[in-house]
Design a protein around this motif. Sequence first.
Motif, PDB file in Angstrom:
ATOM      1  N   SER A  25       0.003   0.177  -3.015  1.00 23.83           N
ATOM      2  CA  SER A  25       0.987   0.079  -2.051  1.00 23.83           C
ATOM      3  C   SER A  25       0.817   0.664  -0.823  1.00 23.83           C
ATOM      4  CB  SER A  25       2.351   0.568  -2.669  1.00 23.83           C
ATOM      5  OG  SER A  25       2.045   2.144  -2.704  1.00 23.83           O
ATOM      6  N   ASN A  26      -0.333   1.376  -0.500  1.00 25.24           N
ATOM      7  CA  ASN A  26      -0.912   1.946   0.435  1.00 25.24           C
ATOM      8  C   ASN A  26      -2.388   2.027   0.463  1.00 25.24           C
ATOM      9  OD1 ASN A  26      -0.888   3.510   2.968  1.00 25.24           O
ATOM     10  ND2 ASN A  26      -1.349   5.393   1.839  1.00 25.24           N
ATOM     11  N   GLN A  27      -3.080   1.032   1.052  1.00 21.17           N
ATOM     12  CA  GLN A  27      -4.644   0.633   0.836  1.00 21.17           C
ATOM     13  C   GLN A  27      -5.339   1.297   2.094  1.00 21.17           C
ATOM     14  OE1 GLN A  27      -5.585  -3.229  -0.559  1.00 21.17           O
ATOM     15  NE2 GLN A  27      -3.827  -3.345  -1.832  1.00 21.17           N
TER      16      GLN A  27
ATOM     17  N   ASN B  45       7.339   0.827  -6.549  1.00 18.23           N
ATOM     18  CA  ASN B  45       8.166  -0.142  -7.198  1.00 18.23           C
ATOM     19  C   ASN B  45       7.637  -1.704  -7.196  1.00 18.23           C
ATOM     20  OD1 ASN B  45      10.506   1.867  -7.455  1.00 18.23           O
ATOM     21  ND2 ASN B  45      10.320   1.796  -5.428  1.00 18.23           N
ATOM     22  N   LYS B  46       7.902  -2.315  -8.360  1.00 21.71           N
ATOM     23  CA  LYS B  46       7.597  -3.549  -8.360  1.00 21.71           C
ATOM     24  C   LYS B  46       8.983  -4.224  -8.224  1.00 21.71           C
ATOM     25  CE  LYS B  46       3.517  -3.495 -11.220  1.00 21.71           C
ATOM     26  NZ  LYS B  46       3.012  -3.754 -12.823  1.00 21.71           N
TER      27      LYS B  46
ATOM     28  N   THR C 226       3.104 -11.974 -11.683  1.00 26.46           N
ATOM     29  CA  THR C 226       3.228 -11.188 -10.885  1.00 26.46           C
ATOM     30  C   THR C 226       2.401 -11.406  -9.474  1.00 26.46           C
ATOM     31  OG1 THR C 226       3.341  -9.421 -12.725  1.00 26.46           O
ATOM     32  CG2 THR C 226       2.777  -8.448 -10.273  1.00 26.46           C
ATOM     33  N   LEU C 227       2.860 -11.411  -8.471  1.00 24.26           N
ATOM     34  CA  LEU C 227       2.498 -11.596  -6.930  1.00 24.26           C
ATOM     35  C   LEU C 227       2.012 -10.316  -6.517  1.00 24.26           C
ATOM     36  CD1 LEU C 227       1.630 -13.994  -4.831  1.00 24.26           C
ATOM     37  CD2 LEU C 227       3.871 -13.330  -3.867  1.00 24.26           C
TER      38      LEU C 227
ATOM     39  N   GLN D 198       1.681  -4.251   0.168  1.00 26.30           N
ATOM     40  CA  GLN D 198       3.322  -4.726  -0.118  1.00 26.30           C
ATOM     41  C   GLN D 198       3.505  -4.475  -1.651  1.00 26.30           C
ATOM     42  OE1 GLN D 198       4.946  -6.165   2.205  1.00 26.30           O
ATOM     43  NE2 GLN D 198       3.560  -6.866   3.746  1.00 26.30           N
ATOM     44  N   PRO D 199       4.841  -4.239  -1.986  1.00 26.90           N
ATOM     45  CA  PRO D 199       5.086  -3.898  -3.487  1.00 26.90           C
ATOM     46  C   PRO D 199       5.002  -5.351  -4.170  1.00 26.90           C
ATOM     47  CG  PRO D 199       7.335  -4.150  -2.156  1.00 26.90           C
ATOM     48  CD  PRO D 199       5.851  -4.238  -1.198  1.00 26.90           C
ATOM     49  N   PRO D 200       4.360  -5.165  -5.401  1.00 27.97           N
ATOM     50  CA  PRO D 200       4.057  -6.265  -6.267  1.00 27.97           C
ATOM     51  C   PRO D 200       5.666  -6.920  -6.408  1.00 27.97           C
ATOM     52  CG  PRO D 200       3.000  -4.492  -7.211  1.00 27.97           C
ATOM     53  CD  PRO D 200       4.094  -3.726  -6.260  1.00 27.97           C
TER      54      PRO D 200
END
Length: 388
Positions: free
Chosen positions: A54-56, A189-190, A322-323, A328-330
């Motif tokens: 979520s933070n790359q 969070n997903k 799952t996308l 971005q959050p999955p």
Amino acid sequence: MQLSRGQKLPVRELIPNGSVFITIDYYPTDIDIAAFSLDKDRKIKDDRYTILFSNQQSPDNSITLNLQTGKAIFTIDIDRLPTTIERIIFTATHDIHAIGKAKKLDVSVGQQAAIYNAKEGLTTEKAVMMIELYRYHDTWRLGAIGQGFDGGLAALITHFGGEIASPTSTSTSPPSPSSSPTPPGLNLNKITLEQKQSISLTKTTPTFGEIKVNLNWSRGSSARKGFFGKISSNKAIDLDLGCLYVLKNGEKSVVQALGKRFGDLNKKPYIKLLGDDRTGDIDSGETLLINGKFFDEIERIAIFAYIYDGVPNWNETNGVVTLTVPDQPPLEVRMTEGHNNRTMCGIALIDNVNGQMKVSRLVEYFKDHEEFANSVHIFLKWVGARKD
């Protein structure tokens, strides 16, 4: 060089100059890989320097993550790191299963100047600290840790003194990254899309990067169990992932195993299906990749699953898609409203709306491809095909 647990050596003996590349190859692909930047007290001082799905990238790009299917590639410019960062610990976690049961968890430094089998010696641990980069006087050193403990990613963040963000609202787009030096916490969070729900994702970088659509399911209810306790049966349901697509230039077609139309990632349609799981025994399921660098050329993608072989029994598949989009959050879509007299399930729509990615949950069932395609206004001429 093969590293052993506890071994330490100067980084510049392995990589004489330039950025440090740390590559983790792992399987199954739902293992979470992260890098924790810690201060002298071995605590997180700034969440923006904790690098994960979520933070790359860090705010100054001194640490970046290229997250691919089964591979995480970290690039660390050690000369640009803030002086408050004393060490970076690279971790692998799974919230359900023991990491030691993974089929692969290999760390390589540089162009395989050093290699480390990070799952060696693990037993019941769900989290492992694999290796670390740390300051020693005026130099950086590399250490092979190989120590783990029970608890998944959230427990690991808490161990390092970090905070976890509250759940993201599913009714609006995720907020833009804050410029504040003290963000509220890391987003683990997903987002699960419910009936007929949509969410819009805005680019946080010039492109969306590599977009992954993964389908996983359970084969049925027989006695045999496989890796990570996945239930399987002798009468396997062959559940296949695929998509319809429309490009901005009007070109439209299908990507699927049926007819061996696997697509292409680097040229039109910029969508590729990675193989075909005929049995359900592959723990990573089936995966579609979308090249987000060319998202502006895509109009619509309609994700579907179909039962190629076996009696339709959607209620026993426990299917979930799952996308995953970088930064971005999955997004999860669970196939919960089964209709066992139909072999085709339309799962989700991905629409390009003025450059934003709008993802809409469908989970509607159809008798065949043509009926589904017509329902999402992608009109094609259909002919019979087989996978063999």
